[in-house]
Design an enzyme around this catalytic site. Structure first.
Site, PDB file in Angstrom:
ATOM      1  N   HIS A  18      25.383  -0.388 -51.342  1.00 25.27           N
ATOM      2  CA  HIS A  18      24.212   0.411 -50.952  1.00 25.27           C
ATOM      3  C   HIS A  18      23.391   0.642 -52.219  1.00 25.27           C
ATOM      4  CE1 HIS A  18      26.175   1.527 -47.071  1.00 25.27           C
ATOM      5  NE2 HIS A  18      27.261   1.323 -47.799  1.00 25.27           N
ATOM      6  N   HIS A 249      29.261  -0.702 -40.382  1.00 21.45           N
ATOM      7  CA  HIS A 249      30.454  -0.078 -40.952  1.00 21.45           C
ATOM      8  C   HIS A 249      31.357   0.321 -39.784  1.00 21.45           C
ATOM      9  CE1 HIS A 249      28.131   0.165 -44.601  1.00 21.45           C
ATOM     10  NE2 HIS A 249      28.952   0.986 -45.227  1.00 21.45           N
ATOM     11  N   GLU A 252      36.475   2.530 -41.342  1.00 21.38           N
ATOM     12  CA  GLU A 252      36.635   3.102 -42.696  1.00 21.38           C
ATOM     13  C   GLU A 252      37.436   4.391 -42.503  1.00 21.38           C
ATOM     14  OE1 GLU A 252      32.996   4.458 -44.562  1.00 21.38           O
ATOM     15  OE2 GLU A 252      33.884   4.546 -46.565  1.00 21.38           O
TER      16      GLU A 252
END
Ligand code: HPA
Ligand code: ZN
Length: 379
Positions: A18, A249, A252
């Protein structure tokens, strides 16, 4: 470690970084001063100095604890030039670690909410990307906007409309031709920026808080993005110009089930993090069969307490099950490690063989989103 010189020399592709997470405390304070941005010193004296900030970064307790600082940090980014500076600092560090191709995330919704136009953000990042190719040995990069899970889904929908209107290359060819003509006309009238941003963005991601926010909530939004995308098999020329690639994502802090939901409901072609896959043999089997790339971030996992140590990141499990993954830095300025440190940490913890590294590097090149000609050069 004896393999470290080899690890440094490997040609790398980074898929999970990022760009706002590459904002160092030094640059953060410099831009805050230059742009007159007041940091919340009264609320939390972590912003009193670079030392205090580094010390706070060393004590994250969860994804959300990190995100709090990450979103405050990016408030210092105000102009296209700030984004260019930020991305250029990352590209230089990546180049030093032999990164040949980088696919970098950014968070448009945060910047839009602060009154900064998407055009300014993209113009700055794109300038850095072009400069990196020119000045850093032909290094290539793709820019991928991420939707934010902690904001209302409708907000994501509005961003996707903007991306379709002016930033993604793929989609309806007729409309694309019209856009090009309009842009050329605008350029003729002196608005040169209008020409350059279509095709500047390569895909779509989904990030931020994960717990209790299943990917299914973004199903319709991704459907809109997919409607715009073209598969490289069908339209190779458009694909070369930058078809819309989809990632998310998942797995996680969230469960392995979220990986399945991201694949089935969002049409994700890749999974960011995805370490929870190791808890579910059926998910592992599918990832191997469909050769879905996991963009694993070992140091991030330890910093955000997803795993207790790099040893617990299921590197060996993925290798043994033929699940492809790449090794990435996520938010390098916040987690104290760029890609090279992540490669070395994996080696220290897992004692991989040269063959294992060959597998990792081959997969990270093969499953990159650059075109095939570029992959030949990277190798
Ligand atoms: N997870 C979710 N959102 C993020 C991350 C992450 O690791 N980094 C920046 N935004
Ligand atoms: Zn991430």
């Amino acid at each position: 470690h004896k393999l470290h010189p080899l690890l440094a020399a490997l040609p790398k592709c980074e898929h999970h970084m990022h760009v706002e997470g590459s904002l160092s405390p030094e640059l953060l304070f410099e831009l805050a001063a230059r742009n007159g941005v007041t940091l919340p010193v009264a609320e939390d004296d972590s912003f009193a100095s670079t030392e205090a900030l580094y010390a706070r970064y060393a004590r994250f307790t969860s994804l959300d604890d990190f995100l709090h600082y990450y979103y405050i940090g990016m408030s210092v980014l105000q102009t296209a030039a700030d984004f260019e500076t930020l991305a250029m600092e990352y590209f230089k560090k990546a180049h030093a670690a032999n990164v040949r191709h980088a696919e970098i995330f950014f968070d448009p919704q945060v910047h839009l909410a602060r009154g900064i136009s998407l055009a300014d953000v993209v113009r700055g990042l794109r300038a850095a990307s072009l400069r990196a190719t020119a000045e850093l040995g032909g290094m290539t990069s793709l820019l991928i906007p991420c939707l934010l899970r902690h904001l209302p889904v409708a907000d994501s929908g509005e961003l996707v409309s903007q991306l379709r209107e002016g930033y993604w290359a793929g989609g309806d060819e007729q409309k694309q031709e019209e856009t090009v003509v309009n842009a050329l006309e605008a350029a003729f009238e002196g608005d040169k920026d209008a020409v350059s941003l279509r095709g500047a963005l390569a895909g779509l991601g989904l990030c931020s808080s994960e717990r209790d926010l299943p990917p299914t909530l973004w199903r319709e939004v991704y459907q809109e993005a997919r409607r715009h995308s073209v598969s490289s098999a069908e339209k190779p020329t458009l694909a070369r110009r930058g078809a819309t690639r989809l990632t998310a994502h998942a797995g996680e802090e969230g469960p392995a089930e979220y990986i399945t939901l991201a694949l089935d409901h969002l049409g994700a072609q890749r999974i960011d993090h995805g370490v929870a896959a190791a808890t579910d043999p059926a998910v592992m089997e599918r990832l191997a069969r469909e050769q879905i790339l996991l963009t694993v971030c070992p140091i991030s996992n330890v910093c955000l307490r997803v795993t207790k140590s790099v040893k617990e990141v299921p590197i060996r499990t993925f290798l043994d099950a033929n699940v492809p993954f790449s090794i990435n830095s996520d938010d390098p300025a916040y987690f104290g490690g760029y890609i090279q440190e992540n490669y070395c940490a994996v080696q220290e913890a897992h004692d991989l063989s040269v063959d294992d590294w060959a597998t990792i590097v081959r997969n990270s090149i093969r499953l990159s989103w650059c075109d095939d000609a570029r992959k030949q050069v990277v190798l």
